[in-house]
Design an enzyme around this catalytic site. Structure first.
Site, short mmCIF file in Angstrom:
data_model
loop_
_atom_site.label_atom_id
_atom_site.label_comp_id
_atom_site.label_asym_id
_atom_site.label_seq_id
_atom_site.Cartn_x
_atom_site.Cartn_y
_atom_site.Cartn_z
N TRP A 154 3.01 1.68 1.16
CA TRP A 154 3.54 0.48 0.51
C TRP A 154 3.70 0.63 -1.00
O TRP A 154 4.41 -0.15 -1.62
CB TRP A 154 2.64 -0.73 0.78
CG TRP A 154 1.18 -0.48 0.48
CD1 TRP A 154 0.20 -0.17 1.38
CD2 TRP A 154 0.55 -0.52 -0.80
NE1 TRP A 154 -1.00 0.01 0.74
CE2 TRP A 154 -0.83 -0.21 -0.60
CE3 TRP A 154 0.98 -0.79 -2.09
CZ2 TRP A 154 -1.74 -0.15 -1.66
CZ3 TRP A 154 0.07 -0.73 -3.15
CH2 TRP A 154 -1.27 -0.42 -2.92
N ASN A 155 3.04 1.61 -1.62
CA ASN A 155 3.08 1.66 -3.08
C ASN A 155 4.41 2.16 -3.64
O ASN A 155 4.82 1.78 -4.74
CB ASN A 155 1.91 2.47 -3.64
CG ASN A 155 1.89 3.90 -3.16
OD1 ASN A 155 2.41 4.22 -2.08
ND2 ASN A 155 1.27 4.78 -3.91
N LYS A 178 8.11 4.78 10.43
CA LYS A 178 7.14 3.68 10.43
C LYS A 178 6.78 3.37 8.97
O LYS A 178 5.99 4.07 8.35
CB LYS A 178 5.88 4.07 11.21
CG LYS A 178 4.66 3.16 10.98
CD LYS A 178 4.90 1.72 11.38
CE LYS A 178 3.64 0.87 11.20
NZ LYS A 178 3.45 0.41 9.80
N PRO A 179 7.36 2.31 8.39
CA PRO A 179 7.00 1.95 7.02
C PRO A 179 5.70 1.15 7.00
O PRO A 179 5.23 0.67 8.03
CB PRO A 179 8.18 1.09 6.57
CG PRO A 179 8.63 0.42 7.83
CD PRO A 179 8.39 1.42 8.94
N ALA A 180 5.14 0.99 5.82
CA ALA A 180 3.92 0.20 5.68
C ALA A 180 4.19 -1.24 6.09
O ALA A 180 5.26 -1.79 5.84
CB ALA A 180 3.43 0.25 4.24
N SER A 181 3.18 -1.86 6.70
CA SER A 181 3.33 -3.24 7.16
C SER A 181 3.56 -4.21 6.01
O SER A 181 4.19 -5.26 6.19
CB SER A 181 2.08 -3.65 7.94
OG SER A 181 1.91 -2.84 9.09
N GLY A 231 -0.38 8.82 2.46
CA GLY A 231 -1.39 7.78 2.53
C GLY A 231 -2.77 8.33 2.24
O GLY A 231 -2.92 9.36 1.58
N SER A 232 -3.77 7.68 2.76
CA SER A 232 -5.15 8.03 2.44
C SER A 232 -5.58 9.32 3.12
O SER A 232 -5.07 9.70 4.19
CB SER A 232 -6.10 6.90 2.86
OG SER A 232 -6.21 6.85 4.27
N GLU A 253 0.72 14.14 2.49
CA GLU A 253 0.51 13.89 1.06
C GLU A 253 -0.55 12.80 0.98
O GLU A 253 -0.28 11.64 1.28
CB GLU A 253 1.82 13.47 0.40
CG GLU A 253 1.79 13.59 -1.11
CD GLU A 253 1.52 12.28 -1.79
OE1 GLU A 253 0.36 12.09 -2.21
OE2 GLU A 253 2.42 11.45 -1.90
N LEU A 254 -1.76 13.19 0.61
CA LEU A 254 -2.93 12.32 0.75
C LEU A 254 -3.45 11.84 -0.60
O LEU A 254 -2.72 11.78 -1.57
CB LEU A 254 -4.00 13.07 1.55
CG LEU A 254 -3.52 13.63 2.90
CD1 LEU A 254 -4.64 14.39 3.59
CD2 LEU A 254 -2.96 12.54 3.80
N CYS A 287 -0.79 7.60 -6.26
CA CYS A 287 -1.69 8.69 -5.88
C CYS A 287 -1.86 9.72 -6.99
O CYS A 287 -2.81 10.50 -6.97
CB CYS A 287 -1.20 9.37 -4.61
SG CYS A 287 0.49 9.97 -4.72
N GLU A 386 -11.10 7.34 -5.12
CA GLU A 386 -9.76 6.98 -5.57
C GLU A 386 -9.72 5.47 -5.81
O GLU A 386 -10.07 4.69 -4.94
CB GLU A 386 -8.72 7.39 -4.52
CG GLU A 386 -7.29 7.16 -4.97
CD GLU A 386 -6.28 7.69 -3.97
OE1 GLU A 386 -5.16 8.02 -4.40
OE2 GLU A 386 -6.59 7.75 -2.77
#
Length: 484
Positions: A154-155, A178-181, A231-232, A253-254, A287, A386
């Site tokens: 989402w960022n 699948k995008p962020a909710s 994401g995380s 990419e975390l 990130c 983080e």
């Protein structure tokens, strides 16, 4: 002012916009006001399975198109994104919260990936290998992986989509996105652009909704050969474990915990401005933003003074407002996490140089004051976890070796930065920092033409540059016997 219908179908399968098979819906809220913008489809594993099957049926036709034809479609998508940049940026700000000028910058970045991979589609070369045996001819050809499951955050709800979808399409792959909710509306805008640009039915599919069910369906369906995720680190590890049974390819990419080192010979004004820009862009929800700042003791007082003055001058508010420097955090949980890190640091002896609390300038939205902490110690949460929020911890150092050792003391290895005018130091420090991305007098390294990705627990694989398209291909070696 952009308005939405009360319900927007947000599932796109085989060239058709649909509601979820379950008929479920979910609200999309503006984090600056808490207002409901609209409702979108809340899909699940059934919708995901249908999307994967559509992508599977379309993959042969898409892969068989000439690279030039795929390139032309991506170039048209780039043009359409440029033409519609104002609208998409406004949509992005409304559902994500970042200031409109930042959103416009993200749309420009997102478009750049469409342009870059429109060009790279024509340059995915194979290889001819001189044979040691006279009766053989050896070659290597790249071929598309197949169906790609792309999971985006989402960022950066626009650029993270095109950074994955564009190279996938350029390589000849088909995609289930699948995008962020929290940010489905930007994804809808981008898929509509790809649709209008001429992407054939089934080549790009969009499923919004239940993250766990959609993710599991992508992981466990044999037709999906690559999962690309931003994401995380925690979720990345889950994807690695669950994809092992089918030995799927992964591009991850975390998380990150980027250090910035300020050497005494740096331009302090520039270093302070860029440190602030790195940390507080997107309210610290990036990130690669600054998470730890190491300042040489010789300039500690001066740098801290300059930095704090700049931070205190920042203006908070709704990202659609004029002259807003920082918008809200994405949700209440993000605000609570930031405040917990501040309280932990203060309890362990840190000084709040500015900020340090929830913003009281509005009774709506998820806002936190841009915060500078000084005299931090390594046992504080803010120095280990983080943050994903507007906290900037400062710590002093006395030598180059000490600074490098402190910067490398992290499980993460995404990005690191330092400021100096010394050329010799630039080479030494860049080579010794254990990070996949290094910025020297620069805190904005992400561009379409360069590889982006971390080491250690910050991920595997690269996005961007000519390197990025190779995540979406398999190399096929051909050995051919001939008569001499």
């Amino acid at each position: 002012m952009i308005t939405f219908d009360n319900y927007v179908p947000s599932i796109y399968i085989n060239g058709r916009w649909k509601s979820a098979s379950s008929r479920k819906k979910t609200p999309v809220r503006n984090p600056a006001t808490w207002d409901i913008l609209t409702h979108v489809s809340y899909g699940d594993e059934v919708d995901t399975k249908n999307a994967i099957e559509a992508a599977g049926e379309a993959k042969e036709g898409w892969a068989s198109l000439s690279p030039r034809k795929r390139s032309n479609i991506l170039y048209r998508a780039y043009q359409l994104m440029e033409e519609n940049a104002e609208r998409i940026a406004a949509v992005l700000t409304m559902e994500q919260g970042k200031p409109l000028r930042e959103a416009k910058g993200e749309i420009k970045s997102a478009a750049s990936f469409l342009l870059w991979y429109a060009e790279e589609a024509n340059r995915l070369y194979g290889e001819w290998i001189p044979s040691s045996i006279e009766s053989k001819r050896l070659s290597v050809i790249p071929q598309p992986v197949g169906v790609v499951g792309a999971i985006t955050p989402w960022n950066f709800p626009a650029s993270m989509i095109t950074r994955k979808v564009a190279p996938a399409l350029a390589a000849g792959c088909t995609v289930v996105l699948k995008p962020a909710s929290e940010t489905p509306l930007t994804a809808i805008e981008i898929v509509k652009i790809l649709e209008k640009a001429g992407v054939p039915d089934g080549v790009v599919n969009l499923v919004t909704g239940n993250s766990a069910k959609i993710g599991d369906a992508l992981l466990h369906h044999e037709a999906v050969r690559l999962i690309t995720f931003t994401g995380s680190t925690e979720v990345g590890k889950h994807l690695m474990r669950e994809s092992a049974d089918q030995v799927k390819k992964l591009s991850l990419e975390l998380g990150g915990h980027a250090p910035i080192i300020i050497f005494a010979d740096a331009d302090l004004e520039k270093a302070a401005e860029m440190t602030l820009a790195s940390k507080f862009r997107n309210s610290g929800q990036t990130c690669i933003c600054a998470n730890r700042v190491y300042v040489e003791d010789k300039i500690w007082d001066n740098f801290k003074k300059v930095l704090v003055e700049k931070v205190e001058a920042m203006r908070l508010g709704d990202g659609l407002g004029d002259d807003v420097d920082m918008g809200p955090l994405i949700n209440e949980g993000a605000t609570e996490k930031v405040h917990e890190q501040v309280k932990d640091a203060v309890a362990k002896g840190a000084e709040v140089a500015c900020g340090g609390n929830i913003w009281e300038g509005t009774d709506k939205g998820h806002y936190y004051l841009p915060t500078v902490l000084s005299d931090v110690r390594n046992d504080m949460l803010v120095m280990k976890e983080e943050t994903f929020g507007p906290i900037l911890p400062l710590q002093s150092f006395t030598s180059e070796e000490e600074a490098i050792r402190a910067a490398n003391d992290s499980e993460y290895g995404l990005a690191a930065y330092f400021f100096t005018k010394n050329l010799d130091r630039s080479v030494r420090v860049a080579e010794k920092l254990d990070y996949g991305i290094i910025g020297i007098n620069d805190v904005f390294p992400a561009v379409a033409e360069a590889p982006f990705g971390g080491i250690k627990q910050s991920g595997i694989g690269k996005e961007g540059g000519h390197h990025g398209i190779h995540e979406y291909v398999e190399l096929k070696y051909i050995s051919m016997g001939i008569e001499n």
